[in-house]
Write an enzyme that holds these catalytic residues in place. Structure first.
Site, short mmCIF file in Angstrom:
data_model
loop_
_atom_site.label_atom_id
_atom_site.label_comp_id
_atom_site.label_asym_id
_atom_site.label_seq_id
_atom_site.Cartn_x
_atom_site.Cartn_y
_atom_site.Cartn_z
CG HIS A 1 -13.40 33.19 3.64
ND1 HIS A 1 -13.42 32.80 4.95
CD2 HIS A 1 -12.30 32.62 3.10
CE1 HIS A 1 -12.37 32.04 5.21
NE2 HIS A 1 -11.67 31.92 4.09
N PRO A 2 -16.50 31.94 4.66
CG PRO A 2 -16.04 29.74 5.26
CD PRO A 2 -15.87 30.72 4.14
#
Length: 402
Positions: A227-228
């Protein structure tokens, strides 16, 4: 009876974006007439892979529709199309901008013919310059929207998503536009024009990645399966395969530490907050995977899931389609194809009200399978239809041997 029972849709779309839109309407009960141009119809019919000579690609997005085959280059065929549009609630096209005007079925002319018509145009990059000058292909939209720049890793470089996400998303957004326009028509009594594009859809789906740039001036990078903005949230190797973990808040992080037998990580200054974990995620990933390597994915799913941490296996498409959750959602359905016989297809993407056991009314149609019945309902006599068929202006599919 579906929620859209009684809504008449004329579908002049090809490939995937438009057919996805009209299939969604058809699944909800709309009467969708797919008008296909002779001699070959929707170009998707020539796109492989094939089963029994029929395109899997085509069948994936054209169920619950009726097919009319017309030579739209002839006046007789073009007139038949206009007659269908005159009685329709919705008309959908996804040609390159300017094409339908040359065909005589542009928005202005068709809304004058039918003021209640909801006229839908899907394109790659908009109906006006400079975007209207470009042909709309999913790959191009994924690249130009920035989606590919945040897909993959620095080692792989930009990657295309494994499905035609721009086409499919544009179909979904377009269907929302149609439903909104039909609702508006209830108030005004007038139709309207709905426009959507692959570029709009992809930029919309960028969501917080785009907002990071708009608000902070930050250029998002490639995070692979991570996930960024949150960690640990991604795909992790186990003793036999891989699994996903999703720690969306501090409570979940604490639960994961307990499930992995590593409560000391909660006090480790490297991992004290999400920002710390993001800054040290390579190191934390290594530590997590060292623990996970001691057991199989199935074993970890039981214990981590029981601890209240969202997690799941990484499945192949066959595994996903055969999964009990998929069965519980009725996401695989059976239908009899006119040429192939019994086959399985995907189920409905959304349920409205009580389950409709008859939602899957027909398979993807053969080219011109319903020409005679649709033209008859439009007011053509049997003799007129015969003359159109003999003259090559229309075609009716017939089962082999009939």
């Amino acid at each position: 009876m579906g929620a859209l029972d009684g809504v008449r849709v004329v579908d002049l779309t090809r490939y995937l974006s438009g057919p996805t839109l009209t299939m969604l309407l058809a699944d909800l009960g709309a009467d969708v007439v797919k008008v296909e141009t002779l001699p070959n119809g929707d170009a998707a019919r020539q796109s492989g892979p094939f089963t029994g000579g029929e395109s899997v690609y085509y069948m994936a997005s054209n169920r619950n529709k009726r097919s009319v085959a017309l030579d739209l280059r002839s006046e007789a065929g073009a007139e038949a199309l206009r007659r269908l549009i005159a009685e329709a609630d919705v008309f959908v096209e996804n040609f390159k901008p300017g094409t339908v005007e040359k065909m005589g079925v542009g928005a202005a002319a068709m809304r004058e013919l039918n003021p209640r018509l909801v006229y839908v145009s899907l394109s790659g990059f908009g109906q006006r310059p400079p975007g209207s000058e470009l042909a709309g292909f999913d790959q191009t939209a994924q690249a130009m929207s920035g989606l590919m720049s945040v897909t993959g890793t620095p080692e792989t470089g930009p990657l295309r998503v494994g499905i035609a996400v721009a086409d499919s998303a544009t179909g979904v957004f377009g269907a929302v536009g149609v439903l909104s326009a039909l609702y508006e028509r209830e108030r005004t009594g007038q139709g309207t024009v709905v426009e959507g594009s692959l570029m709009q859809s992809m930029l919309t789906l960028l969501s917080y990645q785009a907002q990071k740039y708009l608000s902070l001036g930050v250029t998002p990078g490639q995070d692979g399966n991570d996930h960024p903005i949150m960690f640990p949230q991604g795909t992790f190797r186990t003793g036999d395969s891989a699994m996903t973990l999703a720690c969306g808040n501090e409570k979940m992080w604490q639960r994961l530490c307990s499930a992995l037998g590593k409560q000391e990580w909660e006090q480790d200054p490297r991992f004290a907050s999400n920002a710390d974990r993001m800054a040290n995620r390579a190191e934390l990933r290594t530590l997590i995977e060292e623990v996970l390597s001691a057991k199989t994915t199935e074993e970890w799913l039981d214990s981590v899931g029981a601890a209240g941490v969202p997690c799941g296996p990484v499945l192949t498409i066959p595994e996903a389609l055969e999964h009990p959750i998929t069965a519980g959602l009725d996401m695989v359905a059976d239908v009899d194809h006119s040429a192939l016989g019994a086959m399985r297809v995907l189920g409905q993407s959304v349920n409205v009200g009580a389950a409709d056991p008859d939602w899957l009314r027909r398979p993807a149609p053969m080219l011109g399978e319903h020409t005679e019945e649709v033209l008859t309902a439009a007011g053509y006599s049997a003799d007129e239809i015969d003359l159109m068929v003999v003259g090559g202006h229309a075609a009716q599919w017939r089962r082999s041997g009939s």
